[in-house]
Scaffold this motif. Structure first.
Motif, PDB file in Angstrom:
ATOM      1  N   GLY A 178      82.775  19.298  72.236  1.00  0.00           N
ATOM      2  CA  GLY A 178      81.369  19.005  71.986  1.00  0.00           C
ATOM      3  C   GLY A 178      81.187  17.938  70.930  1.00  0.00           C
ATOM      4  N   GLN A 179      82.005  17.982  69.869  1.00  0.00           N
ATOM      5  CA  GLN A 179      81.903  16.971  68.816  1.00  0.00           C
ATOM      6  C   GLN A 179      82.281  15.582  69.350  1.00  0.00           C
ATOM      7  OE1 GLN A 179      80.529  17.432  66.071  1.00  0.00           O
ATOM      8  NE2 GLN A 179      80.545  19.648  65.748  1.00  0.00           N
ATOM      9  N   ALA A 180      83.314  15.525  70.182  1.00  0.00           N
ATOM     10  CA  ALA A 180      83.690  14.240  70.775  1.00  0.00           C
ATOM     11  C   ALA A 180      82.588  13.722  71.691  1.00  0.00           C
ATOM     12  CB  ALA A 180      85.003  14.380  71.545  1.00  0.00           C
ATOM     13  N   GLN A 181      81.946  14.621  72.430  1.00  0.00           N
ATOM     14  CA  GLN A 181      80.857  14.207  73.317  1.00  0.00           C
ATOM     15  C   GLN A 181      79.649  13.721  72.520  1.00  0.00           C
ATOM     16  OE1 GLN A 181      80.900  17.925  75.382  1.00  0.00           O
ATOM     17  NE2 GLN A 181      82.024  17.111  77.142  1.00  0.00           N
ATOM     18  N   ASP A 186      76.937  11.672  74.568  1.00  0.00           N
ATOM     19  CA  ASP A 186      76.692  12.449  75.782  1.00  0.00           C
ATOM     20  C   ASP A 186      76.201  13.824  75.333  1.00  0.00           C
ATOM     21  OD1 ASP A 186      76.609  13.635  78.225  1.00  0.00           O
ATOM     22  OD2 ASP A 186      78.676  13.153  78.793  1.00  0.00           O
ATOM     23  N   TYR A 187      74.945  13.883  74.899  1.00  0.00           N
ATOM     24  CA  TYR A 187      74.431  15.070  74.242  1.00  0.00           C
ATOM     25  C   TYR A 187      74.272  16.255  75.203  1.00  0.00           C
ATOM     26  CZ  TYR A 187      73.525  11.518  70.753  1.00  0.00           C
ATOM     27  OH  TYR A 187      73.671  10.482  69.873  1.00  0.00           O
ATOM     28  N   ARG A 188      73.924  15.989  76.453  1.00  0.00           N
ATOM     29  CA  ARG A 188      73.781  17.077  77.405  1.00  0.00           C
ATOM     30  C   ARG A 188      75.119  17.761  77.658  1.00  0.00           C
ATOM     31  NH1 ARG A 188      69.941  20.074  77.927  1.00  0.00           N
ATOM     32  NH2 ARG A 188      68.504  18.307  78.167  1.00  0.00           N
ATOM     33  N   ARG A 216      68.623  15.777  69.504  1.00  0.00           N
ATOM     34  CA  ARG A 216      68.817  14.449  70.106  1.00  0.00           C
ATOM     35  C   ARG A 216      68.137  14.368  71.472  1.00  0.00           C
ATOM     36  NH1 ARG A 216      73.007  11.461  67.601  1.00  0.00           N
ATOM     37  NH2 ARG A 216      73.609  12.575  65.716  1.00  0.00           N
ATOM     38  N   LEU A 217      68.091  15.514  72.156  1.00  0.00           N
ATOM     39  CA  LEU A 217      67.446  15.567  73.466  1.00  0.00           C
ATOM     40  C   LEU A 217      65.955  15.875  73.347  1.00  0.00           C
ATOM     41  CD1 LEU A 217      70.269  17.588  75.251  1.00  0.00           C
ATOM     42  CD2 LEU A 217      69.745  15.161  75.588  1.00  0.00           C
ATOM     43  N   LYS A 218      65.445  15.894  72.098  1.00  0.00           N
ATOM     44  CA  LYS A 218      64.035  16.128  71.796  1.00  0.00           C
ATOM     45  C   LYS A 218      63.563  17.523  72.218  1.00  0.00           C
ATOM     46  CE  LYS A 218      64.159  11.951  70.328  1.00  0.00           C
ATOM     47  NZ  LYS A 218      64.454  11.725  68.895  1.00  0.00           N
ATOM     48  N   ASP A 429      80.315   7.841  65.003  1.00  0.00           N
ATOM     49  CA  ASP A 429      79.388   8.957  65.122  1.00  0.00           C
ATOM     50  C   ASP A 429      78.111   8.652  64.381  1.00  0.00           C
ATOM     51  OD1 ASP A 429      78.154  11.386  65.266  1.00  0.00           O
ATOM     52  OD2 ASP A 429      79.444  12.342  63.765  1.00  0.00           O
ATOM     53  N   ASP A 430      76.989   8.999  64.972  1.00  0.00           N
ATOM     54  CA  ASP A 430      75.705   8.749  64.339  1.00  0.00           C
ATOM     55  C   ASP A 430      75.541   9.488  63.032  1.00  0.00           C
ATOM     56  OD1 ASP A 430      73.313   8.160  67.026  1.00  0.00           O
ATOM     57  OD2 ASP A 430      75.164   7.163  66.488  1.00  0.00           O
TER      58      ASP A 430
END
Length: 588
Positions: A178-181, A186-188, A216-218, A429-430
């Protein structure tokens, strides 16, 4: 698990292994090469198993992100027991396999230690080497973590896929995936990975990562519900509100972030980095134009914490951007003094000197920034590219064109990597210091100040994705324990490689055995009879220079070794005459 809680268990194991080794004695196996030597290769005493001080706290990425298999202490003891049984039975294939298992576990634990110390390239190297001896999910997870921290995202995901294929219920593997995504934006997909991890094992860090992705996906309501659950579980803590603020900020929900940071400061006006986070968010909301409001927060951070690297750094950078060289030198110099390992602080000190035409000083600063960035494995971002470019210009202007062109080539390579990463939607990473990528904002340090994840006690963890670990400073106690851990692991690895090489030499696999003896020497040259074993094996493998080197060392350690002296003479090397030890010089 706290280190102090391991000490009684470690002492018990050490005592047990010493007694076991004493009871078994040498259990020597003898191999004789075609020379006049005898008793050439001796099996290492099993009492070396006393060196099994494996600290559980160093055997995981973070306390909240680890699985709960058998402890490394128990696993090492089990593997040493298997090796001793094979030796007692004279079963060479089983002895070789048992030694390989010990080597694999030792390398894996050394990789975990390097992860703890934030030495990620070395952590990756040890994990990869471990996989050559034993392919287990744990090593793939560790290698993925090392790749994650150095932004080798595709490699990290590849290792995680192998780990999950072997162990689909490895919660840590799902969390790291998940952290790599997240880093690949690729948040979903990251949401799905975190949810699968939480199905296996509830965990605050993973819950926080899930909420961050939802923002991130609001999907604010879902994220807020998770934050509320975390608050109920841990209490209304200032550090939790800092974390919530970081998550909102990274999702560019600046109003929500400011509300959370203000809440944190209302609970504790001196909460670590609270004013820095608030000032940074004001700065980002105003598209990186320094406002009086943001500056006031940075200065307030320095009032409550004059040694704050991040506030000094940003004040220095903003002064540099505003062409205020003296103020820039002051704050950036203080930042570099507070954190000498920050390549960014040295970089902007160098750019400030270069702007002032202080080229000799700028060259020194650029070289330092580049060395630090390359050493940490962080060299593929816009910031450090400026050091290569500016240093190249200085070198060409001073008549060192060939060297200057090499730095230009490196800058071009970094730029191509940045372009490729942006096209793939990856990059830094953001959350790496700001909530935006370094390609967008080249002003920020690559790592965010650490924020505890909440909870009680010493095991409260920092989010894996915050990059805090890569700038984490070990306490003096942790450094001492890490040094002790490394010393013992080196002893174990030296002995295990020696045992493996001995079996291989006895089966006349001399070239392979020589390589493993050399690895044993690299880990622990004090292994009994190692240089003798290495020398005779090199002799049988036809490597005369290595045989000479090793047997000379063996003879220096044991001047009465007539077999080693005879082989050296056979190889045409002069050797000192045997000098009997004086009785008073002999040790008991």
């Amino acid at each position: 698990m706290a280190i102090s809680r391991q000490i009684p268990r470690l002492e018990q194991l050490a005592t047990k292994r010493v007694l076991l080794g004493t009871n078994l004695g040498h259990s020597a196996l003898i191999h004789t090469p075609p020379s006049r030597s005898s008793k050439v290769i001796l099996w290492r005493r099993s009492a070396r198993g006393a060196c099994l001080f494996l600290l559980a706290v160093l055997g995981c990425l973070q306390a909240s992100a680890q699985q709960k298999p058998a402890s490394p202490l128990d696993e090492f003891e089990r593997r040493f027991t298997a090796a001793n049984s094979a030796k007692e039975a004279g079963d060479l294939p089983a002895a070789a396999a048992a030694s390989e298992k010990i080597v694999a576990l030792g390398l894996r634990e050394m990789g975990k230690l390097r992860l703890f110390e934030a030495a990620y390239p070395e952590a990756a190297r040890f994990s990869r080497r471990s996989l050559e001896f034993e392919d287990v999910a744990d090593a793939h997870v560790d290698l993925a973590a090392a790749n994650l921290f150095t932004s080798r995202l595709d490699e990290a995901l590849k290792e995680i896929s192998q780990a999950l294929a072997a162990d689909p219920r490895n919660a840590t593997a799902w969390t790291i995936q998940g952290q790599a995504q997240i880093k690949k934006k690729d948040y979903r997909a990251a949401v799905e990975s975190f949810q699968k991890s939480l199905e296996i094992r509830p965990d605050r860090e993973t819950s926080y990562g899930l909420a961050s992705c939802l923002l991130r996906l609001k999907e604010k309501e879902k994220a807020a519900a998770i934050f509320q659950q975390m608050t109920v579980a841990s209490g209304d803590r200032s550090s939790l509100h800092l974390l919530f603020g970081v998550a909102y900020r990274n999702a560019t929900l600046y109003g929500d972030a400011i509300r959370e940071f203000q809440r944190a400061l209302s609970l504790d006006p001196k909460v670590p980095n609270g004013h820095y986070f608030l000032g940074l968010t004001y700065l980002m909301r105003n598209e990186w134009v320094l406002t009086p409001e943001a500056r006031r927060q940075f200065l307030e951070q320095l009032r409550v914490d004059p040694r704050n690297f991040f506030a000094n750094y940003l004040l220095g950078y903003m002064a540099f951007s505003s062409n205020q060289p003296q103020e820039a030198d002051h704050y950036l110099g203080e930042a570099a003094r507070l954190n000498p390992s920050s390549s960014e602080a040295w970089l902007y000190l160098g750019l400030n000197a270069y702007r002032r035409k202080e080229n000799q000083r700028a060259e020194r600063l650029f070289r330092k920034a580049i060395a630090l960035a390359e050493r940490s494995g962080v060299d593929a971002h816009n910031d450090i590219r400026k050091a290569y470019t500016s240093l190249g210009r200085i070198l060409i202007a001073s008549g060192r064109a060939a060297e200057g062109e090499r730095y230009f080539e490196k800058a071009r390579a970094i730029q191509q990597n940045i372009i490729a990463d942006n096209q793939e939607g990856s990059g830094m990473d953001d959350s790496g210091g700001s909530g935006v990528s370094s390609a967008d904002v080249p002003s920020l340090p690559q790592n965010e100040p650490p924020v505890p994840l909440g909870g009680t006690g010493k095991d409260a963890a920092t989010p894996l994705g915050s990059n805090a670990l890569s700038h984490a400073k070990l306490t003096q106690g942790q450094e001492r324990q890490a040094a002790a851990q490394e010393e013992f692991l080196r002893s174990v690895l030296g002995g295990a490689f020696n045992d493996l090489a001995t079996v291989e030499a006895m089966q006349e696999q001399y070239a392979v055995a020589l390589g493993h003896y050399q690895e044993a020497e690299g880990w622990d040259p004090k292994v009994p009879n190692l240089m003798r074993n290495l020398g005779f094996t090199a002799y049988r493998a036809g490597n005369q220079p290595e045989a000479i080197r090793a047997l000379r060392k063996a003879l220096a350690l044991a001047p009465g070794d007539d077999a080693a002296r005879a082989v050296l003479r056979e190889l045409g090397t002069t050797v000192p005459g045997q000098v009997p030890q004086k009785k008073e010089d002999k040790k008991p």
